[in-house]
Design an enzyme around this catalytic site. Structure first.
Site, PDB file in Angstrom:
ATOM      1  N   THR A  77       0.866  -1.174   0.000  1.00  0.00           N
ATOM      2  CA  THR A  77       0.000   0.000   0.000  1.00  0.00           C
ATOM      3  C   THR A  77       0.899   1.219   0.000  1.00  0.00           C
ATOM      4  OG1 THR A  77      -1.702  -1.173   1.245  1.00  0.00           O
ATOM      5  CG2 THR A  77      -1.812   1.232   1.246  1.00  0.00           C
ATOM      6  N   LYS A  91       5.821   3.542   0.544  1.00  0.00           N
ATOM      7  CA  LYS A  91       5.462   2.226   0.026  1.00  0.00           C
ATOM      8  C   LYS A  91       5.643   1.185   1.131  1.00  0.00           C
ATOM      9  CE  LYS A  91       6.903  -0.966  -3.694  1.00  0.00           C
ATOM     10  NZ  LYS A  91       7.880  -1.135  -4.807  1.00  0.00           N
ATOM     11  N   ASP A 188      13.648  -5.102 -15.104  1.00  0.00           N
ATOM     12  CA  ASP A 188      12.239  -4.863 -15.418  1.00  0.00           C
ATOM     13  C   ASP A 188      12.052  -3.485 -16.036  1.00  0.00           C
ATOM     14  OD1 ASP A 188       9.548  -5.451 -15.647  1.00  0.00           O
ATOM     15  OD2 ASP A 188       9.067  -5.003 -13.565  1.00  0.00           O
TER      16      ASP A 188
END
Length: 358
Positions: A77, A91, A188
């Site tokens: 969250t 975070k 990524d």
């Protein structure tokens, strides 16, 4: 993966803005600076020394986790807060053994990195099972939203800005590959992991899949392993990595090539509804020798109309084609890519203002 709203997103974000930033809390405890863990690392000293926060400080800056929730997913969250007067995204990772490893990978990477086009770690907390990263605020969302809709602003991203963002991301990757000790593979690279700050400068984020040193060229778990162990995202993953299980710097180069094609065409890297890969759609125009140059006008995002330089577009297409080549040994290094993109930017005197020495 975790989800954030349009002004700060390291994954597939939503559309809700928080213009008034209501409910954010302040953390300004001068005793919270990290010690040796926030010290020297690959290529430089941590920018302004990332703070180590206590859990009580995290609770205070989020108002007991009642401040504005700006993102939520299965694994974390994200709360909006302030630290030393600056807006930040807090975070909070969920508790699990696997997510602990992801958190440690991202934290270890960010503690070592200092570059104007890599998202800055402001603070962290590793005192509880729910671990916390406090990251700098990005006012203009992420590149995926800007290119494909749902983000702030209207209309297509201008061509000059696309070239500048490409160069900025390339410089960040060159820094990771060649100027960090040990070297870092991001793992990524994708449009939603490129944040855009208030001046529309790019900030590469989400280092949960990163690899350092010898681990930057490791064999991935075989197909019997859970699918989430695969590095990368659909549309951006290096086919050589899928076949061999080996992730290297050239895996990042391939993903960056897909990102270049995305900037060039305005098309998404992967269309889930159609099961379409951008590289497969463009392959007939990129594979034949010289095709990238001849077909450049047909590749450019039609939303740009004639508001782009055809010569620059051809050069960008040629760089992208080299990056997504099937044989990783024949792909350029990120240093080569930076030189090529700098030459394109130099044609009309553009500069991203971020070529600082570190």
């Amino acid at each position: 993966m975790w989800q954030m709203y349009s002004f700060f997103c390291c994954s597939c974000g939503g559309n809700t803005a928080a213009a008034n930033c209501g409910g954010e809390r302040e953390c300004d405890d001068d005793d919270a600076w990290a010690g040796e863990d926030g010290g020297k690392g690959g290529g430089g000293v941590v920018g302004a020394a990332a703070r180590r926060l206590s859990w009580a400080q995290v609770e205070a800056m989020t108002g007991g986790f009642t401040s504005a929730v700006v993102g939520e997913g299965g694994f974390s969250t994200v709360y909006l807060a302030r630290i030393s007067g600056a807006l930040a995204a807090v975070k909070v990772h969920r508790s699990s053994e696997r997510l602990h490893r992801v958190f440690r990978q991202e934290l270890d990477a960010l503690l070592r990195l200092r570059h104007p086009h890599i998202v800055r770690l402001l603070a962290f907390c590793d005192q509880q099972e729910e671990e916390v990263l406090v990251l700098e605020f990005a006012a203009n969302g992420n590149l995926h939203e800007r290119l494909h809709g749902g983000g702030k602003g209207s209309g297509a991203m201008p061509w000059a800005r696309r070239v500048t963002v490409a160069l900025q991301v390339a410089r960040a990757l060159e820094y990771l590959h060649d100027r960090c000790e040990p070297a870092v593979v991001h793992g990524d690279v994708k449009a939603s992991n490129v944040l855009l700050d208030a001046s529309m400068s790019a900030k590469l984020c989400d280092f949960g899949s990163s690899r350092m040193g010898f681990s930057a060229a490791v064999r991935a778990p075989r197909s019997s392993a859970p699918r989430h162990t695969m590095l990368g995202s659909p549309g951006y993953v290096d086919p050589h990595y899928i076949r061999s299980g080996m992730v290297t710097k050239k895996s990042d180069v391939y993903s960056f090539g897909v990102l270049l094609l995305e900037l060039l065409t305005g098309m998404e890297a992967f269309c889930a509804a159609e099961g379409r890969l951008l590289t497969a759609v463009l392959a007939p125009r990129l594979k034949p020798a010289g095709a990238a140059v001849h077909d450049a006008r047909m590749l450019v995002d039609e939303r740009l109309g004639s508001a782009y330089d055809a010569g620059e577009a051809a050069a960008v297409a040629a760089v992208a084609a080299a990056c997504v080549g099937e044989n990783p040994t024949l792909r350029p290094s990120m240093a080569d890519v930076v030189r090529s993109l700098e030459a394109i930017s130099a044609v009309d005197g553009r500069s991203d203002g971020g070529n600082m020495k570190l």
